[in-house]
Design an enzyme around this catalytic site. Structure first.
Site, PDB file in Angstrom:
ATOM      1  N   SER A 158       0.828  -1.387  -0.253  1.00  0.00           N
ATOM      2  CA  SER A 158       0.021  -0.415   0.424  1.00  0.00           C
ATOM      3  C   SER A 158       0.644   0.938  -0.132  1.00  0.00           C
ATOM      4  CB  SER A 158      -0.710  -0.013   1.379  1.00  0.00           C
ATOM      5  OG  SER A 158      -1.659   1.307   1.195  1.00  0.00           O
ATOM      6  N   TYR A 175      -3.137  -6.643   6.691  1.00  0.00           N
ATOM      7  CA  TYR A 175      -4.190  -7.323   5.805  1.00  0.00           C
ATOM      8  C   TYR A 175      -3.429  -7.689   4.508  1.00  0.00           C
ATOM      9  CZ  TYR A 175      -7.308  -6.655   2.478  1.00  0.00           C
ATOM     10  OH  TYR A 175      -8.096  -7.137   1.024  1.00  0.00           O
TER      11      TYR A 175
END
Length: 265
Positions: A158, A175
């Protein structure tokens, strides 16, 4: 020689979609219903699952709702047994339930071990339990399709810069590690189950916002995709149709990326 229409026909087949009452799961459940399958949607929110199932039944489809916490082996096994008993078979298991968990995202070097393990349980352990329970039935019947749901963040990271100036959560190490595990789990399932006529594939969606997603981050992502629009849950309907139906019978161990081209850069 079957036609393409015949190859996508799922009449007489039974499917389970975990997390099937909302967002991506609901779209995939609807797709399988539309192809003629008998679909059971399951999550911890049993009342919501039954509500969505009733809506699909009102449209003429064969759909049922059920309660299941995918992190509980007992509940997953009971769900699979109930569907197999009711339908006499189980042809498709869509391991969709998961997410970033209920705990606040924390980031290295101050990340939370509790959040990490909770997210691993929700995404990776849940997919494993559902796949294994389904495989027991599918191996016995010598056919079936297991579909996991990963993420583009299972093989990318990310970019923190996209979130500059925004008061919102982003996916962190928990995640992304869990979704990377889902992709690798799927490859191993394909290797172990292929001889029994069972396929295992992963769908990795890109940015598909929910109605309450931060509008600014949605726009930032949209402007940086080759296809300059936001993804929608219905964008997964074709992917799940291919991998669940006889049309995808010779596809296994594949990670199908549905992201508007985000990961080509």
């Amino acid at each position: 020689m079957p036609t393409v229409t015949d190859m996508f026909d799922m009449t007489g087949r039974a499917a389970i979609v975990t997390g099937g009452a909302t967002h991506l799961g609901r779209a995939m459940a609807a797709a399988l219903c539309e192809l003629g399958a008998s679909v059971t949607i399951a999550s911890r929110r049993a009342a919501l699952c039954e509500q969505v199932a009733a809506q699909l039944r009102a449209e003429g489809y064969d759909c049922a709702g059920a309660a299941c916490d995918v992190t509980s082996e007992r509940e997953v096994d009971a769900l699979v047994d109930a569907v197999a008993d009711r339908c006499g078979r189980l042809d498709v298991m869509v391991c969709n339930a998961g997410g970033s968990g209920d705990l606040p995202s924390t980031y290295v070097p101050n990340s939370s071990v509790e959040e990490f393990m909770h997210t691993i349980d929700l995404n990776l352990k849940g997919a494993y339990l559902c796949a294994q329970a389904a495989a027991r039935v599918m191996v016995e019947q010598r056919s079936g399709a297991i579909i996991t749901v990963g993420s583009i963040h299972g093989f990318t990271t990310s970019d923190k810069r996209f979130y500059d100036g925004l008061d919102m959560r982003r996916g962190g190490v928990a995640y992304q590690t869990s979704k990377g595990g889902v992709i690798q789990l799927t490859r191993n399932l394909a290797g172990e189950l292929g001889e029994y006529g069972v396929t295992a594939n992963c769908i990795s969606p890109g940015q598909i916002p929910t109605p309450d997603s931060n509008a600014e981050i949605v726009e930032r992502f949209r402007l940086n995709q080759p296809i300059p629009r936001s993804g929608a849950p219905d964008d997964l309907k074709g992917a799940v149709a291919l991998l669940a139906s006889p049309a995808g019978a010779w596809i296994t161990g594949h990670n199908l990326v549905v992201d508007g081209g985000w990961t080509i850069w």
